[in-house]
Design a protein around this motif. Structure first.
Motif, mmCIF file in Angstrom:
data_model
loop_
_atom_site.group_PDB
_atom_site.id
_atom_site.type_symbol
_atom_site.label_atom_id
_atom_site.label_comp_id
_atom_site.label_asym_id
_atom_site.label_seq_id
_atom_site.Cartn_x
_atom_site.Cartn_y
_atom_site.Cartn_z
ATOM 1 N N GLY A 120 35.734 38.838 34.562
ATOM 2 C CA GLY A 120 36.648 38.682 33.444
ATOM 3 C C GLY A 120 38.038 38.284 33.867
ATOM 4 N N GLY A 121 38.275 38.208 35.187
ATOM 5 C CA GLY A 121 39.567 37.759 35.667
ATOM 6 C C GLY A 121 40.592 38.840 35.881
ATOM 7 N N HIS A 122 40.267 40.113 35.587
ATOM 8 C CA HIS A 122 41.217 41.185 35.827
ATOM 9 C C HIS A 122 41.311 41.485 37.321
ATOM 10 C CE1 HIS A 122 39.633 41.957 31.715
ATOM 11 N NE2 HIS A 122 40.917 42.065 31.473
ATOM 12 N N VAL A 123 42.459 41.980 37.739
ATOM 13 C CA VAL A 123 42.599 42.468 39.100
ATOM 14 C C VAL A 123 41.805 43.765 39.221
ATOM 15 C CG1 VAL A 123 44.193 43.255 40.874
ATOM 16 C CG2 VAL A 123 44.883 41.442 39.294
ATOM 17 N N ALA A 124 40.961 43.853 40.239
ATOM 18 C CA ALA A 124 40.182 45.072 40.467
ATOM 19 C C ALA A 124 41.114 46.148 41.029
ATOM 20 C CB ALA A 124 39.040 44.791 41.429
ATOM 21 N N ALA A 125 41.318 47.211 40.273
ATOM 22 C CA ALA A 125 42.261 48.254 40.677
ATOM 23 C C ALA A 125 41.739 49.608 40.227
ATOM 24 C CB ALA A 125 43.638 47.994 40.072
ATOM 25 N N ASP A 126 42.181 50.679 40.930
ATOM 26 C CA ASP A 126 41.777 52.015 40.524
ATOM 27 C C ASP A 126 42.718 52.540 39.449
ATOM 28 O OD1 ASP A 126 44.105 52.892 41.765
ATOM 29 O OD2 ASP A 126 43.090 53.814 43.470
ATOM 30 N N GLY A 127 42.605 53.837 39.134
ATOM 31 C CA GLY A 127 43.382 54.398 38.037
ATOM 32 C C GLY A 127 44.877 54.426 38.265
ATOM 33 N N THR A 128 45.321 54.227 39.513
ATOM 34 C CA THR A 128 46.756 54.171 39.794
ATOM 35 C C THR A 128 47.244 52.743 39.986
ATOM 36 O OG1 THR A 128 46.475 54.371 42.190
ATOM 37 C CG2 THR A 128 46.646 56.423 40.922
ATOM 38 N N GLY A 129 46.326 51.772 39.901
ATOM 39 C CA GLY A 129 46.695 50.383 40.093
ATOM 40 C C GLY A 129 46.466 49.860 41.498
ATOM 41 N N ARG A 130 46.014 50.709 42.419
ATOM 42 C CA ARG A 130 45.772 50.258 43.792
ATOM 43 C C ARG A 130 44.648 49.233 43.825
ATOM 44 N NH1 ARG A 130 47.221 53.317 48.582
ATOM 45 N NH2 ARG A 130 48.784 54.910 48.037
ATOM 46 N N THR A 131 44.840 48.192 44.618
ATOM 47 C CA THR A 131 43.834 47.150 44.799
ATOM 48 C C THR A 131 43.203 47.274 46.186
ATOM 49 O OG1 THR A 131 45.246 45.464 45.825
ATOM 50 C CG2 THR A 131 45.341 45.665 43.415
ATOM 51 N N ASP A 189 48.026 44.491 31.413
ATOM 52 C CA ASP A 189 46.942 43.603 30.998
ATOM 53 C C ASP A 189 46.335 42.832 32.160
ATOM 54 O OD1 ASP A 189 47.604 44.476 28.511
ATOM 55 O OD2 ASP A 189 48.452 42.590 27.798
ATOM 56 N N ALA A 190 47.067 42.663 33.251
ATOM 57 C CA ALA A 190 46.515 41.962 34.408
ATOM 58 C C ALA A 190 45.369 42.739 35.032
ATOM 59 C CB ALA A 190 47.600 41.713 35.455
ATOM 60 N N ALA A 191 45.350 44.059 34.807
ATOM 61 C CA ALA A 191 44.348 44.904 35.448
ATOM 62 C C ALA A 191 43.408 45.587 34.473
ATOM 63 C CB ALA A 191 45.044 45.965 36.303
#
Length: 393
Positions: free
Chosen positions: A253-264, A274-276
């Motif tokens: 879907g194009g989102h950045v793959a990140a955990d619940g804190t935003g870590r990639t 919205d990026a994630a």
């Protein structure tokens, strides 16, 4: 955790809501290092919901009024990112179209999402930025005593809000959507019928039940026929603005793959808003930024909040809290034909969500009630109780 020792300690790519919330949260937590924010738009940070909720607004709604802490950063507007390269010791370097690269030991991707149009919709307008809103406003400028006819393809939140505000501004509006009812892919029919009634009272014509097959600058086509308008807006969603990022950072879907804190997957690189996430709403974007700020500071982030959508439709403030679905049942608190009511959306013996109109205490109670997910409740008691309280709370 990435050490914050560089003068440019945190580099934020994207200059909107998530970036503003992130800078504010970092400063509130005591981060004293440098923060640089590079956004593609030339404008100072502004709030996007008013773009569709108020077509008559003369200026953008500045986010620095809501997030004053965001002023304590170096803002670089008008910089469009083109690539991201990892640094050997963590963090990344970002290249831009017309600016030297910037790097930092901590980089946060907050580029949001951009409006998309399906194939066959070429020529239809979109409304995602302030410049989009200005163009739409100019297109709708009517001849003396002759309102413009606005056609909107898409009956989700964006389309419904735009239809409501355009009608309130005096325009003739036709809203076209695949579901039989506006917001029919989100709400059960009983609740969606309320939205249809509000729009109809406000002068909006709704044509539903048939997918849009084609849309142009002045025409919307479905299997049922076509609508000719002065202006057509496509309001069917958005795609994360992440096409400049390496493929190994992206999920389906194009989102950045990140955990619940935003870590990639890259050390020193986070993603928020919205990026994630496919859950594109104001409160979710702010919450993700605040959780990211806590992680950047080595602190425990707050729990992920209950999903909460706030909208304004035909002059009514509407809160949707929880996880609504069209197949859920409805129990009413208050008179659904009145000015204030709550629709409890339930299934499997549990309340999954609530649609709240003019009852702020119910909204607050539902946020507590659903903090741990769908909640068991005696629905018939809930319809009449003075307050919504889960057992033991």
């Amino acid at each position: 955790m990435v050490p914050m020792t560089s003068p440019s300690g945190v580099l934020v790519i994207g200059g909107g809501l998530s970036a503003s919330a992130l800078v504010t949260a970092l400063r509130a937590r005591g981060f004293a290092g440098g923060i640089t924010v590079a956004g593609a738009e030339p404008h100072p940070p502004y709030d996007r919901p008013p773009l569709t909720k108020d077509l008559t607004r003369p200026d953008p709604s500045p986010l620095l009024e809501q997030f004053p802490g965001a002023a304590h950063a170096r803002w670089l507007p008008g910089l469009r990112a083109t690539s991201l390269t990892p640094l050997p010791d963590g963090g990344a370097r970002v290249s831009f179209e017309s600016h030297p690269p910037l790097g930092a030991p901590a980089v946060v991707i907050a580029t949001g999402a951009s409006a998309v149009l399906p194939p066959g919709w070429e020529g239809a307008a979109t409304i995602s930025t302030w410049d989009d809103a200005l163009r739409l406003r100019a297109s709708l400028a009517p001849a003396p005593h002759t309102p413009a006819h606005l056609g909107i393809a898409g009956a989700g939140w964006l389309g419904v809000e735009l239809a409501s505000s355009a009608a309130a501004a005096g325009h003739r509006v036709t809203l076209v959507g695949a579901p039989h009812l506006p917001l029919g892919t989100v709400l059960p029919p009983d609740a969606a019928h309320q939205v249809l009634g509000w729009l109809s009272e406000g002068g909006v014509t709704y044509r539903g039940g048939h997918p849009v097959t084609e849309a142009s600058r002045t025409r919307i086509v479905t299997e049922q026929g076509e609508v000719s308008c002065d202006v057509v807006v496509g309001a069917v969603g958005a795609r994360p603005a992440t096409d400049w990022l390496p493929a190994d950072l992206l999920a389906r879907g194009g989102h950045v793959a990140a955990d619940g804190t935003g870590r990639t997957a890259w050390g020193g690189v986070w993603a928020v808003g919205d990026a994630a996430s496919s859950y594109r709403h104001w409160n979710a974007a702010v919450a993700s930024a605040e959780r990211c700020a806590a992680d950047l500071m080595g602190e425990e982030p707050a729990p992920v909040p209950v999903p909460h959508v706030f909208s304004t439709i035909a002059g009514r403030d509407v809160d949707v809290i929880g996880w609504p679905r069209p197949d859920l049942g409805v129990v009413w608190r208050g008179d659904p034909d009145g000015e204030a009511w709550t629709a409890l959306l339930h299934g499997g013996g549990k309340v999954h969500a609530g649609v709240v109109v003019g009852r702020p205490r119910d909204a607050a109670d539902l946020r507590r009630l659903l903090a741990d997910g769908p909640a068991g409740m005696d629905l018939w008691w809930a319809a009449e109780a003075a307050r919504l309280r889960a057992p033991g709370r």
